[in-house]
Design a protein around this motif. Structure first.
Motif, PDB file in Angstrom:
ATOM      1  N   LEU A  37       0.643  -1.373  -0.424  1.00  0.00           N
ATOM      2  CA  LEU A  37       0.453  -0.238  -0.257  1.00  0.00           C
ATOM      3  C   LEU A  37       0.626   1.554   0.040  1.00  0.00           C
ATOM      4  O   LEU A  37      -0.059   2.362  -0.453  1.00  0.00           O
ATOM      5  N   PHE A  38       2.103   1.158  -0.018  1.00  0.00           N
ATOM      6  CA  PHE A  38       2.786   2.197  -0.132  1.00  0.00           C
ATOM      7  C   PHE A  38       4.584   2.032  -0.491  1.00  0.00           C
ATOM      8  O   PHE A  38       5.258   1.521  -0.170  1.00  0.00           O
ATOM      9  N   PRO A  39       3.911   1.811  -1.469  1.00  0.00           N
ATOM     10  CA  PRO A  39       5.563   1.203  -2.412  1.00  0.00           C
ATOM     11  C   PRO A  39       6.147   2.064  -2.371  1.00  0.00           C
ATOM     12  O   PRO A  39       7.788   1.163  -2.214  1.00  0.00           O
ATOM     13  N   GLY A  40       6.251   3.351  -2.287  1.00  0.00           N
ATOM     14  CA  GLY A  40       7.519   3.763  -2.115  1.00  0.00           C
ATOM     15  C   GLY A  40       8.537   3.412  -0.572  1.00  0.00           C
ATOM     16  O   GLY A  40       9.384   4.550  -0.639  1.00  0.00           O
ATOM     17  N   LEU A  41       8.624   3.051   0.430  1.00  0.00           N
ATOM     18  CA  LEU A  41       8.928   3.460   1.201  1.00  0.00           C
ATOM     19  C   LEU A  41       9.549   1.823   1.502  1.00  0.00           C
ATOM     20  O   LEU A  41       9.475   0.698   1.128  1.00  0.00           O
ATOM     21  N   ALA A  42      10.679   2.104   1.926  1.00  0.00           N
ATOM     22  CA  ALA A  42      11.649   1.535   2.381  1.00  0.00           C
ATOM     23  C   ALA A  42      12.250   0.501   3.152  1.00  0.00           C
ATOM     24  O   ALA A  42      10.648   0.663   3.976  1.00  0.00           O
TER      25      ALA A  42
END
Length: 346
Positions: A146-151
């Protein structure tokens, strides 16, 4: 939908203000363990720390290396007593203008009081932001989608007892990726993604995410399974960081002086803290009810520790996080109330 609040079951609950379940705690646990669900944790206290010197100031007051924490990064920190006992634990989330500290329900007042006492002439303006900001947690293996930009979280290895000066990298030992989200912030953590959003936007955020709701009982079961300590549950008035497994995520062992540092360094270099955090399996024969927080753990006729958080897990059965004396063997025959208890080796 059935909604059971913490205060419905116990008016004095420390977790009052949020749902403990929505009618089926075991199903909610399975959702968090295998897919993704959303947990309302909006009873957490939040302290805002704006001001141009906030990073260096928090760096000197806490156990974590925060002087170079960048915008859109998060971490964890502890405040210790002069003797090195854990007084506060908080997540810190930096947005470029303010450091947001979220902590346990009821712990914010003590944390804010300490910060205000230590302001002196520093350009910071700490304040209670609990009425402004609501904490939510998106938990489960599907949370990252749901938050693909978070490493993924980055946690540095804990150095050995006799590490050389300079061996520990000069940055926070745990680094959690952060991104703006719905007027607030999303922070990637080991169990999923924590959200700090404007309180008035809580309902709309829940609707927008559109994932199943799970109560705090489900969240606590997943936390216990992963052996993540909680301030006030797996800590008491004499807990030092190494006893409750806070060192990896919340303590930098090679930074400048802070209150309680001498105890942290001495215990780490000796390599044997007096107590340790363990996962206990309870037999559930005499009772199927989890023991109360603080219940004594007994070996023979001797008390050797206490239960922190006890839960009924959807796969593991009755389990608990407990803090035991260091010399209790892994195969010791323990009891908690009427239940036999066994340590699961780490």
């Amino acid at each position: 939908m059935t909604v059971v609040m913490a205060e419905d079951l116990d008016p004095s609950s420390a977790d009052a203000g949020v749902p403990v379940h929505y009618g089926d705690p075991m199903r909610e646990q399975r959702v968090l363990a295998t897919a993704v669900g959303l947990v309302d944790r909006s009873n957490r206290d939040v302290i805002a720390v704006p001001g141009e010197e906030r990073a260096s100031w928090l760096h000197t007051l806490t156990t974590q290396h925060l002087s170079d924490l960048s915008a859109n990064q998060g971490s964890e920190l502890l405040v210790l007593s002069p003797h090195g006992h854990v007084e506060q634990h908080a997540y810190v989330t930096e947005d470029g203008t303010t450091a947001w500290l979220d902590t346990e329900p009821g712990a914010g007042a003590g944390l804010l009081k300490y910060l205000e006492m230590m302001r002196f002439f520093t350009r910071v303006e700490p304040r209670d932001a609990s009425k402004e900001i609501a904490a939510l947690s998106v938990v489960g293996p599907g949370a990252a989608d749901l938050f693909p930009g978070l490493a993924a979280p980055r946690v540095s290895p804990v150095p050995g007892a006799k590490f050389a000066a300079g061996e520990v990298p000069g940055h926070a030992t745990s680094v959690y990726d952060v991104t703006p989200f719905e007027g607030g912030l999303a922070r990637r953590v080991p169990l999923g993604v924590d959200l700090l959003v404007p309180r008035e936007a809580k309902t709309s955020v829940i609707e927008k995410l559109g994932v199943p709701l799970a109560g705090l009982w489900a969240y606590e079961a997943i936390r216990v399974e992963h052996r993540i300590p909680r301030l006030g549950w797996e800590t008491d008035h004499r807990t030092i960081p190494a006893e409750a497994d806070f060192v990896a995520t919340a303590v930098h062992l090679d930074k400048g002086c802070y209150r309680g540092q001498e105890t942290v360094a001495r215990v780490h270099h000796l390599g044997r803290p007096p107590r340790r955090l363990v996962l206990l399996h309870l037999d559930g024969v005499a009772t199927d009810q989890p023991p109360a927080k603080g219940a004594p753990v007994v070996l023979g006729d001797r008390e050797v520790g206490f239960v922190g958080t006890a839960v009924r897990h959807h796969e593991l059965g009755l389990v608990a996080l407990a803090v035991l004396k260091r010399n209790v063997a892994d195969d010791a025959e323990l009891r908690v109330g009427e239940s036999a208890a066994a340590i699961e080796a780490a």
